[in-house]
Design an enzyme around this catalytic site. Structure first.
Site, PDB file in Angstrom:
ATOM      1  N   ASN A  28      -4.584   2.308  -2.820  1.00 40.66           N
ATOM      2  CA  ASN A  28      -3.832   3.111  -1.859  1.00 40.66           C
ATOM      3  C   ASN A  28      -2.800   4.026  -2.508  1.00 40.66           C
ATOM      4  O   ASN A  28      -2.358   4.996  -1.894  1.00 40.66           O
ATOM      5  CB  ASN A  28      -3.156   2.113  -0.890  1.00 40.66           C
ATOM      6  CG  ASN A  28      -1.973   2.668  -0.173  1.00 40.66           C
ATOM      7  OD1 ASN A  28      -2.128   3.408   0.794  1.00 40.66           O
ATOM      8  ND2 ASN A  28      -0.767   2.330  -0.627  1.00 40.66           N
ATOM      9  N   TYR A  40      -4.317  17.951  -3.523  1.00 41.96           N
ATOM     10  CA  TYR A  40      -4.365  16.730  -2.713  1.00 41.96           C
ATOM     11  C   TYR A  40      -5.689  16.654  -1.954  1.00 41.96           C
ATOM     12  O   TYR A  40      -6.367  15.618  -1.941  1.00 41.96           O
ATOM     13  CB  TYR A  40      -3.176  16.723  -1.746  1.00 41.96           C
ATOM     14  CG  TYR A  40      -3.038  15.468  -0.905  1.00 41.96           C
ATOM     15  CD1 TYR A  40      -2.322  14.378  -1.376  1.00 41.96           C
ATOM     16  CD2 TYR A  40      -3.618  15.387   0.361  1.00 41.96           C
ATOM     17  CE1 TYR A  40      -2.181  13.224  -0.596  1.00 41.96           C
ATOM     18  CE2 TYR A  40      -3.493  14.247   1.139  1.00 41.96           C
ATOM     19  CZ  TYR A  40      -2.771  13.168   0.663  1.00 41.96           C
ATOM     20  OH  TYR A  40      -2.643  12.033   1.438  1.00 41.96           O
ATOM     21  N   LYS A  54      -8.637  13.895  -2.315  1.00 37.41           N
ATOM     22  CA  LYS A  54      -9.029  13.014  -1.200  1.00 37.41           C
ATOM     23  C   LYS A  54     -10.506  13.197  -0.837  1.00 37.41           C
ATOM     24  O   LYS A  54     -11.171  12.235  -0.437  1.00 37.41           O
ATOM     25  CB  LYS A  54      -8.124  13.253   0.010  1.00 37.41           C
ATOM     26  CG  LYS A  54      -6.660  12.830  -0.220  1.00 37.41           C
ATOM     27  CD  LYS A  54      -6.539  11.342  -0.542  1.00 37.41           C
ATOM     28  CE  LYS A  54      -5.092  10.878  -0.659  1.00 37.41           C
ATOM     29  NZ  LYS A  54      -4.981   9.436  -1.010  1.00 37.41           N
ATOM     30  N   ILE A 113       0.768   9.783   9.177  1.00 36.38           N
ATOM     31  CA  ILE A 113       1.432   8.499   9.383  1.00 36.38           C
ATOM     32  C   ILE A 113       2.882   8.651   8.926  1.00 36.38           C
ATOM     33  O   ILE A 113       3.137   9.206   7.844  1.00 36.38           O
ATOM     34  CB  ILE A 113       0.743   7.388   8.529  1.00 36.38           C
ATOM     35  CG1 ILE A 113      -0.786   7.407   8.695  1.00 36.38           C
ATOM     36  CG2 ILE A 113       1.334   6.023   8.865  1.00 36.38           C
ATOM     37  CD1 ILE A 113      -1.302   7.148  10.083  1.00 36.38           C
ATOM     38  N   THR A 132       5.674   7.890   7.030  1.00 36.89           N
ATOM     39  CA  THR A 132       5.993   7.088   5.834  1.00 36.89           C
ATOM     40  C   THR A 132       6.927   7.910   4.955  1.00 36.89           C
ATOM     41  O   THR A 132       7.108   9.124   5.189  1.00 36.89           O
ATOM     42  CB  THR A 132       4.724   6.785   5.012  1.00 36.89           C
ATOM     43  OG1 THR A 132       4.236   8.035   4.478  1.00 36.89           O
ATOM     44  CG2 THR A 132       3.630   6.121   5.823  1.00 36.89           C
TER      45      THR A 132
HETATM   46  P1  NAP Z   1       4.343   6.401   0.264  1.00 37.22           P
HETATM   47  O1  NAP Z   1       5.183   5.619   1.207  1.00 37.22           O
HETATM   48  O2  NAP Z   1       4.956   7.468  -0.553  1.00 37.22           O
HETATM   49  O3  NAP Z   1       3.600   5.345  -0.666  1.00 37.22           O
HETATM   50  C1  NAP Z   1       2.949   5.713  -1.837  1.00 37.22           C
HETATM   51  C2  NAP Z   1       2.843   4.488  -2.707  1.00 37.22           C
HETATM   52  O4  NAP Z   1       2.122   4.845  -3.889  1.00 37.22           O
HETATM   53  C3  NAP Z   1       4.203   3.953  -3.172  1.00 37.22           C
HETATM   54  O5  NAP Z   1       4.152   2.566  -3.226  1.00 37.22           O
HETATM   55  C4  NAP Z   1       4.324   4.535  -4.565  1.00 37.22           C
HETATM   56  O6  NAP Z   1       5.123   3.757  -5.417  1.00 37.22           O
HETATM   57  C5  NAP Z   1       2.889   4.448  -5.029  1.00 37.22           C
HETATM   58  N1  NAP Z   1       2.602   5.333  -6.147  1.00 37.22           N
HETATM   59  C6  NAP Z   1       2.794   6.663  -6.257  1.00 37.22           C
HETATM   60  N2  NAP Z   1       2.382   7.088  -7.454  1.00 37.22           N
HETATM   61  C7  NAP Z   1       1.914   6.004  -8.118  1.00 37.22           C
HETATM   62  C8  NAP Z   1       1.346   5.787  -9.386  1.00 37.22           C
HETATM   63  N3  NAP Z   1       1.154   6.786 -10.251  1.00 37.22           N
HETATM   64  N4  NAP Z   1       0.981   4.546  -9.725  1.00 37.22           N
HETATM   65  C9  NAP Z   1       1.161   3.513  -8.862  1.00 37.22           C
HETATM   66  N5  NAP Z   1       1.704   3.627  -7.664  1.00 37.22           N
HETATM   67  C10 NAP Z   1       2.071   4.878  -7.293  1.00 37.22           C
HETATM   68  O7  NAP Z   1       3.158   7.119   1.029  1.00 37.22           O
HETATM   69  P2  NAP Z   1       2.079   6.642   2.112  1.00 37.22           P
HETATM   70  O8  NAP Z   1       2.091   7.664   3.156  1.00 37.22           O
HETATM   71  O9  NAP Z   1       2.251   5.218   2.457  1.00 37.22           O
HETATM   72  O10 NAP Z   1       0.749   6.859   1.268  1.00 37.22           O
HETATM   73  C11 NAP Z   1      -0.133   5.815   0.910  1.00 37.22           C
HETATM   74  C12 NAP Z   1      -1.519   6.403   0.767  1.00 37.22           C
HETATM   75  O11 NAP Z   1      -1.928   6.903   2.045  1.00 37.22           O
HETATM   76  C13 NAP Z   1      -1.617   7.583  -0.193  1.00 37.22           C
HETATM   77  O12 NAP Z   1      -2.810   7.510  -0.929  1.00 37.22           O
HETATM   78  C14 NAP Z   1      -1.644   8.783   0.740  1.00 37.22           C
HETATM   79  O13 NAP Z   1      -2.271   9.884   0.145  1.00 37.22           O
HETATM   80  C15 NAP Z   1      -2.436   8.211   1.886  1.00 37.22           C
HETATM   81  N6  NAP Z   1      -2.293   8.933   3.137  1.00 37.22           N
HETATM   82  C16 NAP Z   1      -1.078   9.041   3.738  1.00 37.22           C
HETATM   83  C17 NAP Z   1      -0.987   9.731   4.938  1.00 37.22           C
HETATM   84  C18 NAP Z   1       0.317   9.890   5.684  1.00 37.22           C
HETATM   85  O14 NAP Z   1       0.369  10.684   6.632  1.00 37.22           O
HETATM   86  N7  NAP Z   1       1.379   9.184   5.308  1.00 37.22           N
HETATM   87  C19 NAP Z   1      -2.127  10.305   5.510  1.00 37.22           C
HETATM   88  C20 NAP Z   1      -3.333  10.167   4.862  1.00 37.22           C
HETATM   89  C21 NAP Z   1      -3.411   9.467   3.676  1.00 37.22           C
HETATM   90  P3  NAP Z   1       6.584   4.293  -5.884  1.00 37.22           P
HETATM   91  O15 NAP Z   1       7.326   4.571  -4.600  1.00 37.22           O
HETATM   92  O16 NAP Z   1       7.113   3.203  -6.690  1.00 37.22           O
HETATM   93  O17 NAP Z   1       6.307   5.563  -6.656  1.00 37.22           O
END
Ligand code: NAP
Length: 258
Positions: free
Chosen positions: A92, A158, A162, A191, A193
């Site tokens: 993730n 991005y 994806k 979402i 976040t």
């Molecule tokens: P988030 O709260 O920013 O979480 C991202 C997570 O990834 C954090 O735990 C972060 O850790 C970790 N991370 C970032 N770079 C990393 C690396 N190089 N190695 C290991 N861990 C790393 O964002 P989120 O929205 O929950 O996103 C989670 C996933 O959902 C992502 O793949 C994102 O693309 C996908 N997504 C999100 C949305 C949305 O609307 N939020 C929509 C579609 C898909 P640190 O904080 O310690 O860096």
């Protein structure tokens, strides 16, 4: 009430320290699995593990950059050393990267987004799959996005990453379809976040244009994706292989006038 009984199982959630990953780690814990949470920032990792434990789960944090093969190999080794097996992996971890037109994107920004969001998923599978092959069982859920299905101006790296996660998921799913390993993907819509709040803003006014894209009339919650991931890992999804499941409040279903 827990719908799924995952007691005795072990789950690994990359990027489990915040957002969707944290909610999924907690959901795995509630279902009875022991959970390894990973990310970069140990403070967020500690908070995630504390929340997991408060909700009755058990687990620990590993700081590991998913774009670094040595750290990913070590992350999986530490999981096995601690718990002896790996049943579920939610790959993730992701970053949004800077926004801007494709030709203005800097090569180092492009590489970082692809390294974390696409290569990071492949590297995670590279070290998770051998453990699952040894067990002859396991489920991997990769995190793509609705932007794995459609384009989005200003986010070429991005969106490319994806889309790549979906192709990778399908091919890997076929590689291991007869080995007791199921590989699938989730495609969340917007979402709320830290990623979205960091990129767009953390107040309702800033987020309103995104809400406007969602036919359901609101952003999704991390828990709504967590529940889907846990279902995909459960035996209830035993015939689901190579699929990407979209959970987006109806965003990419089509157009709605009025
Ligand atoms: P988030 O709260 O920013 O979480 C991202 C997570 O990834 C954090 O735990 C972060 O850790 C970790 N991370 C970032 N770079 C990393 C690396 N190089 N190695 C290991 N861990 C790393 O964002 P989120 O929205 O929950 O996103 C989670 C996933 O959902 C992502 O793949 C994102 O693309 C996908 N997504 C999100 C949305 C949305 O609307 N939020 C929509 C579609 C898909 P640190 O904080 O310690 O860096």
């Amino acid at each position: 009430m827990n719908v799924h009984d995952m007691s005795g199982k072990v789950a690994l959630v990359t990027g489990g320290s915040t957002g969707i990953g944290r909610a999924t780690a907690i959901a795995f814990g509630r279902a009875g699995a022991r959970v390894v949470v990973t990310g970069l920032n140990p403070e967020d990792g500690k908070t995630a593990v504390a929340e997991l434990e408060e909700s009755g789960g058990e687990g620990f944090f590993i700081a590991a950059d998913v774009s670094d093969a040595t750290q990913v190999e070590d992350m999986v080794r530490q999981t096995i050393d601690a718990y002896g097996r790996l049943d579920y992996a939610f790959n993730n971890a992701g970053i949004s990267g800077p926004m801007g037109p494709s030709a203005d994107y800097e090569p180092e920004d492009w590489r970082r987004v692809i390294d974390v969001n696409l290569t990071g998923v492949w590297l995670s599978m590279k070290y998770e799959i051998p453990e699952m092959l040894r067990q002859e069982s396991g489920v991997i859920v990769n995190c793509s996005s609705v932007l794995g299905h459609v384009g989005f101006a200003g986010s070429s790296a991005y969106v490319a990453a994806k889309h790549g996660v979906l192709g990778l998921t399908k091919s890997a799913a076929l590689d291991y379809a007869t080995s007791g390993i199921r590989i699938t993907a989730v495609c969340p819509g917007f979402i709320r976040t830290p990623m979205i709040e960091g990129a767009i803003g953390d107040d309702d006014e800033a987020l309103a244009p995104l809400v406007g894209l969602e036919p359901i009339g609101r952003l999704g919650t991390p828990e709504e994706i967590a529940n889907l991931v846990v279902w995909l890992c459960s035996d209830d999804a035993s015939f689901v292989i190579g699929s990407s499941v979209v959970a987006d409040g109806g965003w990419i279903a089509g157009y709605r006038l009025g």
